[in-house]
Design a protein around this motif. Structure first.
Motif, short mmCIF file in Angstrom:
data_model
loop_
_atom_site.label_atom_id
_atom_site.label_comp_id
_atom_site.label_asym_id
_atom_site.label_seq_id
_atom_site.Cartn_x
_atom_site.Cartn_y
_atom_site.Cartn_z
N ARG A 175 1.67 2.59 -1.65
CA ARG A 175 0.15 2.74 -2.22
C ARG A 175 -0.22 1.85 -3.03
O ARG A 175 -1.24 1.59 -3.02
CB ARG A 175 0.39 4.39 -3.15
CG ARG A 175 -0.70 4.58 -3.78
CD ARG A 175 -0.95 5.81 -4.28
NE ARG A 175 -2.02 6.20 -5.15
CZ ARG A 175 -2.60 7.13 -5.16
NH1 ARG A 175 -2.16 8.44 -4.96
NH2 ARG A 175 -3.90 7.44 -6.07
N PRO A 176 0.53 1.34 -4.32
CA PRO A 176 0.02 0.07 -4.77
C PRO A 176 -0.43 -1.28 -4.16
O PRO A 176 -1.48 -1.75 -4.56
CB PRO A 176 1.22 -0.29 -5.68
CG PRO A 176 2.07 0.91 -5.78
CD PRO A 176 1.99 1.41 -4.28
N PHE A 177 0.01 -1.28 -2.90
CA PHE A 177 -0.33 -2.37 -1.94
C PHE A 177 -1.67 -2.08 -1.01
O PHE A 177 -2.30 -2.96 -0.95
CB PHE A 177 0.73 -2.86 -1.10
CG PHE A 177 2.32 -3.23 -1.78
CD1 PHE A 177 2.23 -4.51 -2.41
CD2 PHE A 177 3.05 -2.44 -2.22
CE1 PHE A 177 3.33 -4.88 -3.27
CE2 PHE A 177 4.24 -2.67 -2.91
CZ PHE A 177 4.02 -3.96 -3.31
N TRP A 178 -1.62 -0.76 -0.49
CA TRP A 178 -2.61 -0.57 0.46
C TRP A 178 -3.71 0.34 -0.16
O TRP A 178 -4.81 0.68 0.40
CB TRP A 178 -2.17 -0.30 1.79
CG TRP A 178 -1.47 1.05 1.97
CD1 TRP A 178 -1.60 2.14 0.94
CD2 TRP A 178 -0.65 1.61 2.89
NE1 TRP A 178 -0.61 3.09 1.32
CE2 TRP A 178 -0.02 2.90 2.56
CE3 TRP A 178 -0.33 0.98 4.04
CZ2 TRP A 178 0.65 3.59 3.40
CZ3 TRP A 178 0.42 1.76 5.03
CH2 TRP A 178 1.22 2.86 4.57
N GLY A 179 -3.64 1.02 -1.23
CA GLY A 179 -4.55 1.44 -2.03
C GLY A 179 -4.68 2.93 -1.66
O GLY A 179 -4.00 3.60 -0.86
N LYS A 180 -5.73 3.68 -2.50
CA LYS A 180 -5.80 5.09 -2.43
C LYS A 180 -6.32 5.54 -1.14
O LYS A 180 -5.98 6.54 -0.62
CB LYS A 180 -6.83 5.34 -3.67
CG LYS A 180 -7.06 6.83 -3.87
CD LYS A 180 -8.08 7.21 -4.78
CE LYS A 180 -8.20 8.69 -5.13
NZ LYS A 180 -9.31 9.02 -6.11
N ALA A 181 -7.22 5.00 -0.53
CA ALA A 181 -7.85 5.22 0.68
C ALA A 181 -6.82 5.33 1.82
O ALA A 181 -6.72 6.44 2.57
CB ALA A 181 -9.09 4.70 1.13
N ASN A 182 -6.18 4.15 1.89
CA ASN A 182 -4.90 4.32 3.00
C ASN A 182 -4.06 5.37 2.71
O ASN A 182 -3.45 5.98 3.81
CB ASN A 182 -4.54 2.83 3.46
CG ASN A 182 -5.32 1.87 3.80
OD1 ASN A 182 -5.90 2.45 4.90
ND2 ASN A 182 -5.39 0.66 3.75
N ASP A 183 -3.53 5.40 1.44
CA ASP A 183 -2.81 6.48 1.04
C ASP A 183 -3.02 7.78 1.57
O ASP A 183 -2.31 8.63 2.21
CB ASP A 183 -2.43 6.25 -0.53
CG ASP A 183 -1.26 7.15 -0.95
OD1 ASP A 183 0.00 7.14 -0.51
OD2 ASP A 183 -1.63 8.40 -1.61
#
Length: 305
Positions: A175-183
């Motif tokens: 999550r910290p690497f690909w962000g809220k939308a991808n999560d």
């Protein structure tokens, strides 16, 4: 040296027959690589251009006397054809009517799609504009329900090797690497979809490609503009609709067959030439259910400046 693609690394060559050139300048106007100039009232190739001739053929297609020829990058004068009469083109109303009647169909009759219709779909898709000629779009055609089901079954077996991709520990880590939308995408779409695909297939139901009698997978080489296979697939879908077929785009397969050893083996099994930044599957078949109404759609925004 021209911009390379998987099909060619060389520039095309432009030639002008000055004995029939009228010096109208249309070829010079349409060449955005600046391969041509007017000299003493005649068109002539230049020694240095922006990229080297890409082989779009515009200069050859616009010349009123046939003075310009382009050879190379899979193009030659033998590929020119006369345009159909303007009156034969679809009107806006007829095109818009086709677009309005299209819906994503996932319920198909088992009847095969005739070979003539398949060729018409491919002919239409070949007309797609491309970011860089020659087209680097590849098409996998599975022309029977049995071939489609085998493809979906093998895909689900491949998915079983990827369960770690939606494991809670992996999603928390990423999550910290690909962000809220991808999560959110992985938690609320990818995870339930992978589970549903594999569980349904194990129970004998195909909710990946819905046992359509015709499947086409459009993808491109890493050299291509990422939009190219999507544009070609869209034209294929409309060509299917114009022939009375139901169609549906499936975007969930492509990204899951790009990485890892299992994905590589899957691609090899189906003759898929390699990884691709973008790609999409289109299903075709005679619809089992017909819709009585359409549903209006909207953009997220339209900004006029």
């Amino acid at each position: 040296m021209a911009i390379p693609t998987s099909r060619t690394h060389s520039a095309a060559e432009v030639a002008v027959d000055r004995t029939v050139c009228t010096g109208c300048g249309q070829c010079v106007a349409v060449c955005k690589d600046f391969c041509l100039r007017l000299e003493n009232g005649k068109a002539c190739p230049v020694t240095e251009s922006l990229f080297g001739c890409l082989g779009c053929g515009h200069c050859m297609a616009v010349c009123p006397t046939g003075a310009v020829t382009v050879r190379g990058r899979t193009l030659g004068p033998e590929h020119l054809f006369a345009l159909p009469p303007r009156g034969s083109a679809a009107t806006y109303d007829s095109l818009f009517g086709l677009l309005l009647q299209r819906r994503s169909v996932r319920e198909f009759l088992p009847a095969a799609v005739p070979g003539e219709q398949i060729e018409r779909i491919l002919d239409a898709a070949r007309t797609a504009p491309m970011g860089l000629p020659p087209s680097d779009v590849n098409v996998l055609v599975l022309d029977s329900l049995d071939k489609n089901r085998a493809f979906a079954r093998d895909f689900c077996e491949h998915l079983k090797t990827m369960r770690w991709l939606t494991a809670p520990w992996f999603l928390t880590l990423m999550r910290p690497f690909w962000g809220k939308a991808n999560d959110g995408l992985f938690r609320h779409f990818v995870r339930p979809a992978l589970a549903a695909f594999t569980e349904a297939m194990d129970a004998g139901t195909n909710i990946v490609t819905y046992d359509a009698p015709l499947l086409m997978y459009f993808y491109a080489s890493p050299w291509a503009d990422p939009a190219d296979p999507l544009v070609a697939a869209t034209l294929a879908m409309l060509a299917g609709e114009a022939q009375g077929l139901g169609t549906c785009m499936i975007g969930s397969i492509h990204p899951l067959i790009q990485w890892g050893g299992s994905a590589a083996r899957f691609r090899q099994r189906y003759g898929i030439r390699g990884k691709s930044r973008e790609g999409v599957v289109v299903l075709f078949g005679h619809p089992r259910i017909h819709y009585r109404a359409g549903i209006k759609r909207s953009f997220a925004s339209v900004t006029r400046l």
